[in-house]
Write a protein that holds these residues in place. Structure first.
Motif, PDB file in Angstrom:
ATOM      1  N   GLU A  28       0.827  -1.199   0.000  1.00  0.00           N
ATOM      2  CA  GLU A  28       0.000   0.000   0.000  1.00  0.00           C
ATOM      3  C   GLU A  28       0.861   1.248   0.000  1.00  0.00           C
ATOM      4  O   GLU A  28       2.081   1.181   0.086  1.00  0.00           O
ATOM      5  CB  GLU A  28      -0.938  -0.026   1.215  1.00  0.00           C
ATOM      6  N   GLY A  29       0.213   2.386  -0.117  1.00  0.00           N
ATOM      7  CA  GLY A  29       0.924   3.659  -0.149  1.00  0.00           C
ATOM      8  C   GLY A  29       0.223   4.594  -1.099  1.00  0.00           C
ATOM      9  O   GLY A  29      -0.868   4.307  -1.600  1.00  0.00           O
ATOM     10  N   GLY A  30       0.845   5.743  -1.383  1.00  0.00           N
ATOM     11  CA  GLY A  30       0.271   6.687  -2.333  1.00  0.00           C
ATOM     12  C   GLY A  30       0.037   6.031  -3.679  1.00  0.00           C
ATOM     13  O   GLY A  30      -1.004   6.194  -4.311  1.00  0.00           O
ATOM     14  N   GLN A  31       1.043   5.287  -4.159  1.00  0.00           N
ATOM     15  CA  GLN A  31       0.914   4.468  -5.362  1.00  0.00           C
ATOM     16  C   GLN A  31       1.040   3.003  -4.924  1.00  0.00           C
ATOM     17  O   GLN A  31       2.136   2.511  -4.671  1.00  0.00           O
ATOM     18  CB  GLN A  31       1.993   4.822  -6.380  1.00  0.00           C
ATOM     19  N   ALA A  32      -0.081   2.324  -4.820  1.00  0.00           N
ATOM     20  CA  ALA A  32      -0.074   0.946  -4.354  1.00  0.00           C
ATOM     21  C   ALA A  32       0.415   0.012  -5.466  1.00  0.00           C
ATOM     22  O   ALA A  32       0.222   0.276  -6.651  1.00  0.00           O
ATOM     23  CB  ALA A  32      -1.475   0.535  -3.922  1.00  0.00           C
ATOM     24  N   THR A  33       1.073  -1.058  -5.061  1.00  0.00           N
ATOM     25  CA  THR A  33       1.491  -2.096  -6.002  1.00  0.00           C
ATOM     26  C   THR A  33       0.450  -3.206  -5.972  1.00  0.00           C
ATOM     27  O   THR A  33       0.130  -3.742  -4.911  1.00  0.00           O
ATOM     28  CB  THR A  33       2.861  -2.679  -5.631  1.00  0.00           C
ATOM     29  N   VAL A  34      -0.089  -3.541  -7.146  1.00  0.00           N
ATOM     30  CA  VAL A  34      -1.161  -4.531  -7.231  1.00  0.00           C
ATOM     31  C   VAL A  34      -0.848  -5.557  -8.307  1.00  0.00           C
ATOM     32  O   VAL A  34      -0.059  -5.302  -9.228  1.00  0.00           O
ATOM     33  CB  VAL A  34      -2.517  -3.853  -7.524  1.00  0.00           C
ATOM     34  N   ARG A  35      -1.471  -6.726  -8.190  1.00  0.00           N
ATOM     35  CA  ARG A  35      -1.303  -7.777  -9.196  1.00  0.00           C
ATOM     36  C   ARG A  35      -2.681  -8.172  -9.718  1.00  0.00           C
ATOM     37  O   ARG A  35      -3.580  -8.504  -8.945  1.00  0.00           O
ATOM     38  CB  ARG A  35      -0.605  -8.998  -8.602  1.00  0.00           C
ATOM     39  N   CYS A  36      -2.844  -8.158 -11.026  1.00  0.00           N
ATOM     40  CA  CYS A  36      -4.120  -8.460 -11.668  1.00  0.00           C
ATOM     41  C   CYS A  36      -4.456  -9.946 -11.499  1.00  0.00           C
ATOM     42  O   CYS A  36      -3.629 -10.818 -11.760  1.00  0.00           O
ATOM     43  CB  CYS A  36      -4.062  -8.092 -13.142  1.00  0.00           C
ATOM     44  N   SER A  37      -5.697 -10.222 -11.098  1.00  0.00           N
ATOM     45  CA  SER A  37      -6.136 -11.608 -10.940  1.00  0.00           C
ATOM     46  C   SER A  37      -6.389 -12.286 -12.279  1.00  0.00           C
ATOM     47  O   SER A  37      -6.425 -13.513 -12.356  1.00  0.00           O
ATOM     48  CB  SER A  37      -7.419 -11.656 -10.094  1.00  0.00           C
ATOM     49  N   GLU A  38      -6.562 -11.485 -13.334  1.00  0.00           N
ATOM     50  CA  GLU A  38      -6.831 -12.049 -14.654  1.00  0.00           C
ATOM     51  C   GLU A  38      -5.553 -12.490 -15.363  1.00  0.00           C
ATOM     52  O   GLU A  38      -5.464 -13.594 -15.885  1.00  0.00           O
ATOM     53  CB  GLU A  38      -7.576 -11.022 -15.521  1.00  0.00           C
ATOM     54  N   CYS A  39      -4.546 -11.605 -15.391  1.00  0.00           N
ATOM     55  CA  CYS A  39      -3.345 -11.883 -16.191  1.00  0.00           C
ATOM     56  C   CYS A  39      -2.059 -11.891 -15.373  1.00  0.00           C
ATOM     57  O   CYS A  39      -0.960 -12.076 -15.926  1.00  0.00           O
ATOM     58  CB  CYS A  39      -3.225 -10.871 -17.329  1.00  0.00           C
ATOM     59  N   SER A  40      -2.172 -11.634 -14.043  1.00  0.00           N
ATOM     60  CA  SER A  40      -1.031 -11.629 -13.115  1.00  0.00           C
ATOM     61  C   SER A  40      -0.066 -10.471 -13.351  1.00  0.00           C
ATOM     62  O   SER A  40       1.051 -10.472 -12.825  1.00  0.00           O
ATOM     63  CB  SER A  40      -0.265 -12.960 -13.185  1.00  0.00           C
ATOM     64  N   HIS A  41      -0.457  -9.477 -14.164  1.00  0.00           N
ATOM     65  CA  HIS A  41       0.396  -8.309 -14.398  1.00  0.00           C
ATOM     66  C   HIS A  41       0.509  -7.486 -13.107  1.00  0.00           C
ATOM     67  O   HIS A  41      -0.492  -7.193 -12.452  1.00  0.00           O
ATOM     68  CB  HIS A  41      -0.195  -7.450 -15.514  1.00  0.00           C
ATOM     69  N   VAL A  42       1.745  -7.133 -12.725  1.00  0.00           N
ATOM     70  CA  VAL A  42       1.996  -6.326 -11.534  1.00  0.00           C
ATOM     71  C   VAL A  42       2.226  -4.878 -11.962  1.00  0.00           C
ATOM     72  O   VAL A  42       3.028  -4.605 -12.864  1.00  0.00           O
ATOM     73  CB  VAL A  42       3.218  -6.848 -10.744  1.00  0.00           C
ATOM     74  N   HIS A  43       1.517  -3.966 -11.327  1.00  0.00           N
ATOM     75  CA  HIS A  43       1.678  -2.547 -11.681  1.00  0.00           C
ATOM     76  C   HIS A  43       1.294  -1.689 -10.486  1.00  0.00           C
ATOM     77  O   HIS A  43       0.785  -2.181  -9.478  1.00  0.00           O
ATOM     78  CB  HIS A  43       0.819  -2.188 -12.902  1.00  0.00           C
ATOM     79  N   LYS A  44       1.575  -0.401 -10.604  1.00  0.00           N
ATOM     80  CA  LYS A  44       1.233   0.547  -9.545  1.00  0.00           C
ATOM     81  C   LYS A  44      -0.024   1.304  -9.932  1.00  0.00           C
ATOM     82  O   LYS A  44      -0.286   1.562 -11.112  1.00  0.00           O
ATOM     83  CB  LYS A  44       2.386   1.524  -9.309  1.00  0.00           C
ATOM     84  N   THR A  45      -0.806   1.666  -8.932  1.00  0.00           N
ATOM     85  CA  THR A  45      -2.039   2.396  -9.189  1.00  0.00           C
ATOM     86  C   THR A  45      -2.452   3.139  -7.938  1.00  0.00           C
ATOM     87  O   THR A  45      -1.989   2.833  -6.834  1.00  0.00           O
ATOM     88  CB  THR A  45      -3.177   1.442  -9.625  1.00  0.00           C
ATOM     89  N   THR A  46      -3.299   4.127  -8.107  1.00  0.00           N
ATOM     90  CA  THR A  46      -3.890   4.829  -6.969  1.00  0.00           C
ATOM     91  C   THR A  46      -5.198   4.146  -6.616  1.00  0.00           C
ATOM     92  O   THR A  46      -6.060   3.965  -7.479  1.00  0.00           O
ATOM     93  CB  THR A  46      -4.156   6.307  -7.314  1.00  0.00           C
ATOM     94  N   ILE A  47      -5.320   3.750  -5.370  1.00  0.00           N
ATOM     95  CA  ILE A  47      -6.527   3.060  -4.930  1.00  0.00           C
ATOM     96  C   ILE A  47      -7.492   4.070  -4.333  1.00  0.00           C
ATOM     97  O   ILE A  47      -7.189   4.713  -3.317  1.00  0.00           O
ATOM     98  CB  ILE A  47      -6.200   1.963  -3.902  1.00  0.00           C
TER      99      ILE A  47
END
Length: 218
Positions: A28-47
């Motif tokens: 977590e954080g200002g730009q959280a790191t997440v992993r897509c459940s569909e394709c497993s792509h890891v990227h940063k996003t604002t939640i």
């Protein structure tokens, strides 16, 4: 998938840039790191903090299906057997979850709202009950099957007489549905055993109208 893991619905730049999909929060954080459940792509996003998530619901009733959308708290745990109110174009319906379709295409009996794509449900506010009626006095009449409409919270009791939809009958055995909760077996045939109409698969009963129909035939 572990239910304790925080999950959010966000856009995936790899497989779903136009619509939100379920993601696992890695950090977590200002730009959280997440992993897509569909394709497993890891990227940063604002939640964004969401109070609810919008999910598709299919309500089946009397061989017809109605589609609607419902708002659900994102952390809410959903399970088969849960009941909730659904607003459709025609009316408000009380629906019971019979199956949960996940965002990844799988099916499960329980899931967090953020993981859900579609809730498959059955309308239980007003239901059709299947009756198998056998003649009260024997004779030449045959066992018959009828279907009666009634509120889902009406109670059927083994050994008691009931009148619905022009039929009068005494309940002898009840079978409950697979999606019914709070029952420890499928069939009940002891006096005083009971079940709600929305939980019934079939009712076997003695036809209290059979004698009057036999006389009317003359």
């Amino acid at each position: 998938m572990p239910m304790s893991q925080q999950r959010v619905a966000v856009f995936c730049p790899s497989c779903s840039p136009a619509s939100e999909t379920a993601h696992e929060v890695l950090s977590e954080g200002g730009q959280a790191t997440v992993r897509c459940s569909e394709c497993s792509h890891v990227h940063k996003t604002t939640i964004e903090e969401e109070s609810t998530v919008n999910r598709r619901v299919i309500v089946s009733q009397d061989d017809e299906s109605t589609e609607a959308m419902v708002d659900i708290p994102p952390e809410e745990e959903l399970s088969t057997g849960d009941e909730f109110l659904v607003e459709t174009d025609e009316a408000f319906l009380t629906a019971r979850i019979t199956s949960i379709e996940l965002a990844n295409g799988g099916r499960t009996d329980s899931a967090q709202a953020t993981d859900v794509k579609t809730l498959w449900t059955r309308g239980v506010g007003n239901v059709a009950v299947n009756l198998t009626l056998h003649p009260k006095d024997g004779g030449h009449e045959e066992t018959r099957s009828v279907k009666i409409q009634m509120p889902g919270d009406e109670e059927f009791v083994v050994g008691q007489s009931h009148e619905y939809g022009g039929e009068e009958f005494t309940v002898e055995r009840i079978l409950v549905r697979d999606d019914a909760t709070d029952y420890d077996r499928e069939g009940y045939d002891f006096g005083g055993d009971s079940a709600l109409a929305k939980d019934l698969k079939r009712v076997y009963a003695r036809d209290e109208n059979s004698r009057s129909r036999a006389w009317s035939a003359w």
